[in-house]
Design a protein around this motif. Structure first.
Motif, short mmCIF file in Angstrom:
data_model
loop_
_atom_site.label_atom_id
_atom_site.label_comp_id
_atom_site.label_asym_id
_atom_site.label_seq_id
_atom_site.Cartn_x
_atom_site.Cartn_y
_atom_site.Cartn_z
N VAL A 123 58.50 48.49 44.03
CA VAL A 123 57.08 48.31 44.31
C VAL A 123 56.79 48.67 45.77
CG1 VAL A 123 55.21 46.63 44.44
CG2 VAL A 123 56.82 46.57 42.52
N ARG A 124 57.62 48.18 46.67
CA ARG A 124 57.40 48.51 48.08
C ARG A 124 57.55 50.01 48.30
NH1 ARG A 124 61.36 44.58 49.38
NH2 ARG A 124 60.44 42.59 48.92
N GLY A 125 58.47 50.65 47.58
CA GLY A 125 58.62 52.10 47.69
C GLY A 125 57.40 52.84 47.18
N PHE A 126 56.77 52.31 46.12
CA PHE A 126 55.55 52.92 45.59
C PHE A 126 54.40 52.78 46.59
CE2 PHE A 126 51.56 52.56 43.20
CZ PHE A 126 51.54 53.81 42.61
N LEU A 127 54.32 51.64 47.25
CA LEU A 127 53.24 51.41 48.20
C LEU A 127 53.47 52.10 49.55
CD1 LEU A 127 52.63 47.64 47.45
CD2 LEU A 127 51.29 49.59 46.63
N ASN A 128 54.66 52.60 49.78
CA ASN A 128 55.00 53.27 51.04
C ASN A 128 54.62 54.75 50.96
OD1 ASN A 128 56.02 54.01 53.47
ND2 ASN A 128 58.17 53.62 52.96
N LEU A 129 53.32 55.00 51.03
CA LEU A 129 52.81 56.36 50.85
C LEU A 129 53.22 57.30 51.97
CD1 LEU A 129 49.20 55.54 49.62
CD2 LEU A 129 51.18 56.20 48.25
N PHE A 130 53.49 56.77 53.14
CA PHE A 130 53.79 57.64 54.29
C PHE A 130 55.27 57.63 54.65
CE2 PHE A 130 49.39 56.09 54.68
CZ PHE A 130 48.75 57.29 54.49
N GLY A 131 56.08 57.03 53.80
CA GLY A 131 57.52 57.00 54.05
C GLY A 131 58.26 57.59 52.88
N GLY A 156 32.26 38.84 42.17
CA GLY A 156 32.89 38.59 43.46
C GLY A 156 34.19 37.82 43.34
N LYS A 157 34.22 36.89 42.40
CA LYS A 157 35.43 36.09 42.21
C LYS A 157 36.59 36.98 41.77
CE LYS A 157 35.90 33.11 38.74
NZ LYS A 157 35.65 31.95 37.89
N LEU A 158 36.32 37.90 40.86
CA LEU A 158 37.36 38.81 40.39
C LEU A 158 37.82 39.73 41.52
CD1 LEU A 158 39.08 40.02 38.08
CD2 LEU A 158 37.19 41.59 37.68
N ILE A 159 36.88 40.24 42.29
CA ILE A 159 37.23 41.14 43.39
C ILE A 159 38.04 40.41 44.45
CG2 ILE A 159 36.26 42.52 45.28
CD1 ILE A 159 33.93 43.19 43.29
N ALA A 160 37.64 39.18 44.80
CA ALA A 160 38.38 38.40 45.80
C ALA A 160 39.78 38.07 45.28
CB ALA A 160 37.62 37.11 46.13
N GLY A 161 39.88 37.64 44.03
CA GLY A 161 41.18 37.32 43.46
C GLY A 161 42.07 38.54 43.36
N SER A 162 41.50 39.67 42.98
CA SER A 162 42.28 40.91 42.89
C SER A 162 42.80 41.34 44.26
CB SER A 162 41.42 42.03 42.31
OG SER A 162 40.97 41.69 41.03
N SER A 163 41.97 41.15 45.27
CA SER A 163 42.40 41.51 46.62
C SER A 163 43.56 40.64 47.07
CB SER A 163 41.22 41.36 47.60
OG SER A 163 40.18 42.23 47.24
N LEU A 164 43.46 39.33 46.84
CA LEU A 164 44.55 38.43 47.21
C LEU A 164 45.81 38.76 46.41
CD1 LEU A 164 42.64 35.04 47.51
CD2 LEU A 164 43.58 36.43 49.36
N PHE A 165 45.65 39.07 45.13
CA PHE A 165 46.79 39.46 44.29
C PHE A 165 47.47 40.69 44.87
CE2 PHE A 165 48.53 42.09 40.93
CZ PHE A 165 49.31 41.21 40.21
N GLY A 166 46.69 41.70 45.23
CA GLY A 166 47.26 42.93 45.77
C GLY A 166 47.98 42.71 47.08
N ILE A 167 47.42 41.87 47.93
CA ILE A 167 48.08 41.56 49.20
C ILE A 167 49.42 40.88 48.94
CG2 ILE A 167 47.94 40.13 51.28
CD1 ILE A 167 44.85 40.69 51.19
N GLY A 168 49.42 39.90 48.06
CA GLY A 168 50.67 39.20 47.73
C GLY A 168 51.68 40.12 47.08
N TRP A 169 51.20 41.01 46.21
CA TRP A 169 52.08 41.96 45.53
C TRP A 169 52.73 42.90 46.54
CZ3 TRP A 169 50.42 46.87 42.61
CH2 TRP A 169 51.44 47.29 41.74
N GLY A 170 51.93 43.38 47.50
CA GLY A 170 52.46 44.29 48.51
C GLY A 170 53.45 43.62 49.44
N ILE A 171 53.20 42.36 49.78
CA ILE A 171 54.11 41.64 50.67
C ILE A 171 55.43 41.32 49.96
CG2 ILE A 171 54.48 39.45 51.89
CD1 ILE A 171 51.45 39.49 52.52
N ALA A 172 55.34 40.77 48.76
CA ALA A 172 56.54 40.31 48.05
C ALA A 172 57.22 41.42 47.26
CB ALA A 172 56.20 39.16 47.12
N GLY A 173 56.44 42.41 46.84
CA GLY A 173 57.00 43.44 45.96
C GLY A 173 57.13 42.95 44.53
N LEU A 174 56.53 41.83 44.23
CA LEU A 174 56.57 41.25 42.88
C LEU A 174 55.17 40.85 42.47
CD1 LEU A 174 59.62 38.83 43.11
CD2 LEU A 174 59.45 40.82 41.62
#
Length: 149
Positions: free
Chosen positions: A32-40, A86-104
């Motif tokens: 997941v981290r490799g997928f999000l690493n667009l510039f590496g 707005g609730k879905l957008i806020a939750g999705s944003s938090l989900f994406g941040i957590g996904w990017g940090i943890a890779g899970l």
């Protein structure tokens, strides 16, 4: 509804999903981290998994349109455009941040319990705490972004 008819479909679909994630290597946070690493050192394998899911879902939508009701339920529970708030957008944003940090994300984390439980238990514990904390927020305050009309 008979117990087997109620629980067998989600158990089988969960096992299929978990097996697919494990075989596809999506339980490895480095993918997941490799997928999000667009510039590496970009790893496109997650895109292939997503593409496979989109193809399966496109077929499922076509089949669903011809069905009066689901095979194992009383009615379909399909999203509509009012679900995009707005609730879905806020939750999705938090989900994406957590996904990017943890890779899970939750699916691969639960699937990883079978392979490396010690490695994912902190993530799962933190995820459950986050889910419980979200329930403590009053309904009107959960939306961080403005609600659509």
């Amino acid at each position: 509804m008979h117990v087997a008819r109620r629980f067998l479909p989600p158990l089988l679909s969960g096992a299929l999903f978990g097996g697919g994630l494990s075989i596809g290597g999506m339980t490895d946070p480095a993918r997941v981290r490799g997928f999000l690493n667009l510039f590496g050192a970009w790893d496109p394998t997650l895109a292939f998994v997503m593409g496979g899911a989109v193809i399966v879902m496109a077929i499922a939508w076509r089949l669903q349109a011809r069905m009066a009701r689901p095979l194992f339920g009383e009615r379909f529970a399909l999203p509509d455009r009012t679900d995009l708030d707005g609730k879905l957008i806020a939750g999705s944003s938090l989900f994406g941040i957590g996904w990017g940090i943890a890779g899970l994300c939750p699916g691969p984390a639960v699937a990883s319990l079978a392979l490396a439980p010690a490695a994912v238990l902190p993530f799962l514990a933190a995820m459950l705490v986050g889910m419980a904390a979200a329930r403590l927020i009053p309904e009107g305050r959960r939306a961080l972004a403005p609600q659509g009309s």
